[in-house]
Write a protein that holds these residues in place. Structure first.
Motif, short mmCIF file in Angstrom:
data_model
loop_
_atom_site.label_atom_id
_atom_site.label_comp_id
_atom_site.label_asym_id
_atom_site.label_seq_id
_atom_site.Cartn_x
_atom_site.Cartn_y
_atom_site.Cartn_z
N LYS A 158 0.85 -1.19 0.00
CA LYS A 158 0.00 0.00 0.00
C LYS A 158 0.89 1.24 0.00
O LYS A 158 2.08 1.18 0.31
N SER B 72 -3.39 4.18 0.90
CA SER B 72 -4.16 3.83 -0.30
C SER B 72 -3.56 2.58 -0.93
O SER B 72 -2.33 2.41 -0.94
N HIS C 154 -7.73 6.10 -4.15
CA HIS C 154 -8.66 6.19 -3.02
C HIS C 154 -7.85 6.14 -1.72
O HIS C 154 -7.11 5.18 -1.49
N TRP C 155 -8.04 7.17 -0.89
CA TRP C 155 -7.22 7.32 0.31
C TRP C 155 -8.07 7.31 1.57
O TRP C 155 -9.20 7.81 1.57
N THR C 156 -7.50 6.75 2.62
CA THR C 156 -8.16 6.70 3.92
C THR C 156 -7.24 7.33 4.96
O THR C 156 -6.07 6.95 5.06
#
Length: 502
Positions: free
Chosen positions: A471, A486, A491-493
């Protein structure tokens, strides 16, 4: 740029300067003796030379900044921060001097008559010595920082904070004088029976009576001046991005030596910050920030003209990031600087696209097939791993064709720019390249040429990104404490704690 013991091909031992050469410490002071010359500066930097061209590092028992140096009774005396005071036993041996009262205040200036040497500095601390080895603290009722001292042949003169000036015949008893300025005075020089002082905001003062009274001399600049030297016919002043020559005659006039003129000033010194200057045999040396040392020669047909040149071709721009790929080290920095090395000791400056020349490169990364460099205002460029033929001329004049790998050597700019935000972090994972930067900006690409823009869950700058356990992990944020991850770079958290590392 430094290289160290962890580089397998570098020589084992302490850290050494690889770029710039011979070092990158600011040069605070220089002096020329009968047997050798010496320069001193930050981080305990001390170098000696027999010819003012080749300089060799010497060991000294301090890592503090060294700010002043002179020769006294055949030995070099060095003074610096935290009460550091040293003398030379030989060209490569420097020993701590003895003070009858130790001090933690910094020493900023030295001067010597034939019998006495004086050192002074912060808060008006002042000591004298008859041999340069044992020092006696003198009572000095003034608390101004003393930035410079000079011996005129009859008087010691000190100058410093808020225009402070004082004179003494013996270095022990002092009389305050009026300098007619409240600007800090940074340097003194006694030249041809004239005493000069220079200071902040372009202040230049002149005394015809060895410091007892002063006149203001217009310098033509409002920049801070750090040093002054000269001959019977001219003076040289230098400081923060300023070098000027004062031509002495019935009327004095100034020449801006940084302004290039193909006829009168075809080879000016670099536009730099200078801290010290040394006159020797009618020519000058300027020492400054990041170890900059500039020499000069006289025009053979017109003695009034000076040609200035640096002693080496080292790159002295700030470097902001370093990475390695395919046994190649790549460092990037200001003015789109790209340096490459195969061993960490020898570095080459690479050419970048013309559209990138004003960029500040803040990050570099990639894999064995592609490198990406990112910088301010959305600047991006990339370099592929490929091979090309380079044709050169051999020693006998024959044509020689060499196969050269282009990774890190040949760069192409990404145009038009995908964003105007600053970019800094660079990482790669599974043929995906990610660049992070200001306002939570994230860019992704497969080939380095075409990029897509995404938004991380933060409005702050993402200063760094790495690939970790399949990741991408980026850090930064408005308060510098954001962490986001990500799996695809798109798409990022945002997370807290250490959950992403499990």
């Amino acid at each position: 740029m430094l290289y160290g013991v962890q580089l397998s091909k570098a020589e084992e031992g302490p850290w050494r300067w690889a770029n710039p050469k011979p070092h990158g410490n600011p040069i605070r002071a220089m002096a020329k003796g009968e047997d050798f010359s010496i320069q001193v500066g930050d981080n305990g930097s001390i170098h000696t030379s027999q010819n003012l061209v080749q300089w060799f590092p010497r060991n000294i028992a301090t890592e503090n900044t060294l700010r002043s140096v002179l020769f006294f009774k055949g030995q070099a005396i060095v003074a610096g921060d935290a009460g550091g005071l040293f003398y030379s036993e030989s060209v490569d041996s420097f020993v701590s001097a003895e003070l009858n009262q130790s001090t933690s205040r910094s020493f900023l200036a030295l001067a010597a008559s034939s019998r006495t040497v004086v050192v002074a500095g912060e808060g008006g601390r002042l000591y004298t010595s008859e041999d340069g080895r044992s020092w006696i603290k003198r009572s000095f009722r003034y608390t101004n920082n003393i930035n410079s001292i000079v011996w005129t042949g009859r008087y010691f003169v000190v100058a410093g904070e808020n225009g402070f000036v004082a004179t003494s015949r013996d270095g022990a008893s002092w009389t305050k004088r009026q300098s007619r300025t409240n600007r800090d005075l940074n340097a003194l020089a006694y030249i041809n029976k004239r005493l000069w002082a220079v200071g902040d905001d372009g202040v230049v003062l002149l005394s015809y009576n060895e410091g007892q009274s002063w006149l203001a001399a217009r310098s033509g600049t409002n920049k801070n001046l750090n040093t002054i030297t000269g001959t019977d016919n001219e003076i040289i002043i230098a400081g923060e991005n300023v070098v000027r020559k004062g031509v002495l005659g019935f009327f004095m006039y100034w020449v801006d030596l940084l302004e290039k003129d193909e006829i009168s000033n075809p080879a000016p010194p670099p536009d730099w910050t200078y801290f010290c200057a040394l006159e020797t045999s009618g020519k000058y040396l300027l020492g400054g920030r990041t170890g900059m040392l500039v020499d000069s020669v006289r025009d053979e047909s017109d003695n009034d003209y000076l040609y200035w040149f640096t002693a080496d071709d080292s790159v002295r721009n700030w470097l902001w990031d370093i990475n390695n790929s395919n046994d190649l080290l790549i460092a990037v920095g200001d003015r789109s600087t790209v340096l490459t090395s195969r061993d960490g000791a020898t570095w080459n400056l690479e050419v970048v696209p013309e559209s990138m020349t004003d960029a500040i490169l803040l990050g570099v990364g990639g894999d064995t097939n592609l490198l990406v460099a990112a910088g301010n205002r959305g600047h991006l460029m990339y370099s592929h791993n490929s091979w090309t033929n380079v044709v050169t001329q051999g020693e006998m004049g024959q044509t020689v064709t060499n196969r050269v790998n282009t990774l890190g050597i040949v760069w192409k700019a990404v145009e038009p720019r995908v964003t105007e935000n600053d970019l800094q972090g660079v990482a790669s994972l599974n043929d995906t390249f990610v660049v992070t930067g200001g306002k939570g900006t994230v860019l992704t690409s497969r080939d380095g040429k075409e990029w897509s823009k995404h938004q991380a869950p933060t409005s702050g700058i993402l200063t760094s990104v790495e690939s970790f356990k399949n990741k991408f992990v980026a850090v930064g944020g408005g308060n510098g404490n954001a962490i986001a991850y990500s799996y695809d770079g798109i798409h990022w958290t945002q997370v807290t704690g250490t959950s992403i590392f499990s």
